[in-house]
Write an enzyme that holds these catalytic residues in place. Sequence first.
Site, PDB file in Angstrom:
ATOM      1  N   LYS A  22      35.228  38.935  37.056  1.00  0.00           N
ATOM      2  CA  LYS A  22      35.411  37.495  36.853  1.00  0.00           C
ATOM      3  C   LYS A  22      34.128  36.837  36.335  1.00  0.00           C
ATOM      4  O   LYS A  22      34.158  36.092  35.364  1.00  0.00           O
ATOM      5  CB  LYS A  22      35.834  36.807  38.174  1.00  0.00           C
ATOM      6  CG  LYS A  22      37.130  37.330  38.756  1.00  0.00           C
ATOM      7  CD  LYS A  22      37.498  36.615  40.056  1.00  0.00           C
ATOM      8  CE  LYS A  22      36.500  36.786  41.189  1.00  0.00           C
ATOM      9  NZ  LYS A  22      36.336  38.176  41.674  1.00  0.00           N
ATOM     10  N   ARG A 136      26.515  46.975  40.928  1.00  0.00           N
ATOM     11  CA  ARG A 136      26.248  45.646  40.365  1.00  0.00           C
ATOM     12  C   ARG A 136      24.819  45.158  40.646  1.00  0.00           C
ATOM     13  O   ARG A 136      24.324  45.282  41.746  1.00  0.00           O
ATOM     14  CB  ARG A 136      27.237  44.638  40.963  1.00  0.00           C
ATOM     15  CG  ARG A 136      26.843  43.188  40.727  1.00  0.00           C
ATOM     16  CD  ARG A 136      27.996  42.243  40.878  1.00  0.00           C
ATOM     17  NE  ARG A 136      28.566  42.180  42.208  1.00  0.00           N
ATOM     18  CZ  ARG A 136      29.665  41.473  42.484  1.00  0.00           C
ATOM     19  NH1 ARG A 136      30.308  40.822  41.530  1.00  0.00           N
ATOM     20  NH2 ARG A 136      30.140  41.450  43.708  1.00  0.00           N
TER      21      ARG A 136
HETATM   22  P1  ADP Z   1      33.386  39.620  39.979  1.00  0.00           P
HETATM   23  O1  ADP Z   1      32.749  38.337  39.518  1.00  0.00           O
HETATM   24  O2  ADP Z   1      34.874  39.637  39.748  1.00  0.00           O
HETATM   25  O3  ADP Z   1      33.054  39.944  41.386  1.00  0.00           O
HETATM   26  P2  ADP Z   1      31.512  40.928  38.133  1.00  0.00           P
HETATM   27  O4  ADP Z   1      31.747  40.225  36.848  1.00  0.00           O
HETATM   28  O5  ADP Z   1      30.281  40.605  38.880  1.00  0.00           O
HETATM   29  O6  ADP Z   1      32.810  40.791  39.085  1.00  0.00           O
HETATM   30  O7  ADP Z   1      31.549  42.495  37.823  1.00  0.00           O
HETATM   31  C1  ADP Z   1      31.269  43.459  38.838  1.00  0.00           C
HETATM   32  C2  ADP Z   1      30.409  44.574  38.259  1.00  0.00           C
HETATM   33  O8  ADP Z   1      31.199  45.365  37.348  1.00  0.00           O
HETATM   34  C3  ADP Z   1      29.193  44.107  37.473  1.00  0.00           C
HETATM   35  O9  ADP Z   1      28.138  45.016  37.696  1.00  0.00           O
HETATM   36  C4  ADP Z   1      29.670  44.149  36.004  1.00  0.00           C
HETATM   37  O10 ADP Z   1      28.567  44.421  35.121  1.00  0.00           O
HETATM   38  C5  ADP Z   1      30.667  45.311  36.028  1.00  0.00           C
HETATM   39  N1  ADP Z   1      31.827  45.110  35.145  1.00  0.00           N
HETATM   40  C6  ADP Z   1      32.442  43.945  34.805  1.00  0.00           C
HETATM   41  N2  ADP Z   1      33.509  44.162  34.008  1.00  0.00           N
HETATM   42  C7  ADP Z   1      33.581  45.513  33.836  1.00  0.00           C
HETATM   43  C8  ADP Z   1      34.458  46.387  33.093  1.00  0.00           C
HETATM   44  N3  ADP Z   1      35.486  45.913  32.394  1.00  0.00           N
HETATM   45  N4  ADP Z   1      34.215  47.709  33.147  1.00  0.00           N
HETATM   46  C9  ADP Z   1      33.175  48.202  33.870  1.00  0.00           C
HETATM   47  N5  ADP Z   1      32.320  47.443  34.594  1.00  0.00           N
HETATM   48  C10 ADP Z   1      32.505  46.106  34.572  1.00  0.00           C
HETATM   49  P1  ADP Z   2      33.017  38.432  44.587  1.00  0.00           P
HETATM   50  O1  ADP Z   2      33.653  37.927  43.346  1.00  0.00           O
HETATM   51  O2  ADP Z   2      32.278  39.695  44.396  1.00  0.00           O
HETATM   52  O3  ADP Z   2      33.948  38.469  45.752  1.00  0.00           O
HETATM   53  P2  ADP Z   2      31.715  35.867  45.063  1.00  0.00           P
HETATM   54  O4  ADP Z   2      30.338  35.666  44.592  1.00  0.00           O
HETATM   55  O5  ADP Z   2      32.818  35.165  44.373  1.00  0.00           O
HETATM   56  O6  ADP Z   2      31.908  37.418  45.103  1.00  0.00           O
HETATM   57  O7  ADP Z   2      31.795  35.467  46.604  1.00  0.00           O
HETATM   58  C1  ADP Z   2      30.879  35.943  47.564  1.00  0.00           C
HETATM   59  C2  ADP Z   2      31.305  35.483  48.964  1.00  0.00           C
HETATM   60  O8  ADP Z   2      31.255  34.045  49.026  1.00  0.00           O
HETATM   61  C3  ADP Z   2      32.718  35.848  49.356  1.00  0.00           C
HETATM   62  O9  ADP Z   2      32.800  37.152  49.918  1.00  0.00           O
HETATM   63  C4  ADP Z   2      33.041  34.747  50.389  1.00  0.00           C
HETATM   64  O10 ADP Z   2      32.419  35.020  51.638  1.00  0.00           O
HETATM   65  C5  ADP Z   2      32.346  33.547  49.797  1.00  0.00           C
HETATM   66  N1  ADP Z   2      33.235  32.773  48.894  1.00  0.00           N
HETATM   67  C6  ADP Z   2      33.101  32.601  47.542  1.00  0.00           C
HETATM   68  N2  ADP Z   2      34.079  31.814  47.063  1.00  0.00           N
HETATM   69  C7  ADP Z   2      34.862  31.480  48.135  1.00  0.00           C
HETATM   70  C8  ADP Z   2      36.042  30.703  48.297  1.00  0.00           C
HETATM   71  N3  ADP Z   2      36.648  30.107  47.242  1.00  0.00           N
HETATM   72  N4  ADP Z   2      36.564  30.592  49.542  1.00  0.00           N
HETATM   73  C9  ADP Z   2      35.987  31.172  50.613  1.00  0.00           C
HETATM   74  N5  ADP Z   2      34.875  31.933  50.533  1.00  0.00           N
HETATM   75  C10 ADP Z   2      34.314  32.078  49.307  1.00  0.00           C
END
Ligand code: ADP
Ligand code: ADP
Length: 228
Positions: A22, A136
């Site tokens: 995302k 990541r």
């Molecule tokens: P999210 O915001 O949904 O938690 P991230 O954008 O931070 O996810 O992506 C998680 C990890 O996976 C990061 O290290 C990113 O560089 C990597 N990543 C993102 N999209 C892809 C993909 N399509 N294929 C492989 N790795 C990806």
């Molecule tokens: P990822 O996409 O890898 O889950 P985020 O950076 O979006 O990570 O979120 C990290 C943490 O922040 C989540 O595990 C949760 O504890 C909290 N968080 C983020 N967004 C929300 C939300 N909309 N509602 C509740 N908790 C949230």
Amino acid sequence: MDGQTITAAPVLILLGPPGAGKGTQARMLEEKFGLVQLSTGDLLRAAVAQGTEAGKQAKAVMDAGGLVSDDIVIAILRDRLAEPDCAQGVILDGFPRTTVQAEALDTLLAENGQRIDAAISLEVDDAAMVTRISGRYTCAACGEGYHDVFKQPSQPETCDKCGGTQMKRRADDKAETVASRLEAYHAQTAPLIGYYDDKGALTRIDAMGDIGDIAADMGAIVKTATAR
Ligand code: ADP
Ligand code: ADP
Ligand code: ZN
């Protein structure tokens, strides 16, 4: 909405489990379409770092991989949405994560004469999500995301975007916490896919492929959704 012509700025929602990509995709859309990425995870980490009251309450829950209370997250998002740059249009990354948050967002947008242009669900399997999270890291200066295997900077430990040389890893990106986060996703956030599908706003994307291919699919969806 009511058949009126709406010229309000676009509102896009990215849904998907932790590690789905995302943040990566939101930043690319931000550059391509001049939208503002709103990550509640980033906003909460900033609140924790600043030691605000909300940050103090959120920290333990985030460390354990649970969801921060709806009240805290909705208040943080509401304040951020009111800032002037959001008038360009926003990509919500990681919000809403519960039905209560989704309903609060509907109310907030309705008050501003806005609506959701598209909710895009990034679909990945649980195993891929674990691999993505465990590799990541991000640039400490500008927040650009990288991955040990899938997205390495062109020069080791040097950010392609800003030249920064300090990279950081999130405390909650460890195996013990990932299982709880995944569980929270399936129990509390996955139902939102149906919520937006019922509103006719949902598009599903196969997010198992290459970052660039997914970005191209996303771009096409955003173009269609915002041209309506
Ligand atoms: P999210 O915001 O949904 O938690 P991230 O954008 O931070 O996810 O992506 C998680 C990890 O996976 C990061 O290290 C990113 O560089 C990597 N990543 C993102 N999209 C892809 C993909 N399509 N294929 C492989 N790795 C990806
Ligand atoms: P990822 O996409 O890898 O889950 P985020 O950076 O979006 O990570 O979120 C990290 C943490 O922040 C989540 O595990 C949760 O504890 C909290 N968080 C983020 N967004 C929300 C939300 N909309 N509602 C509740 N908790 C949230
Ligand atoms: Zn950087």
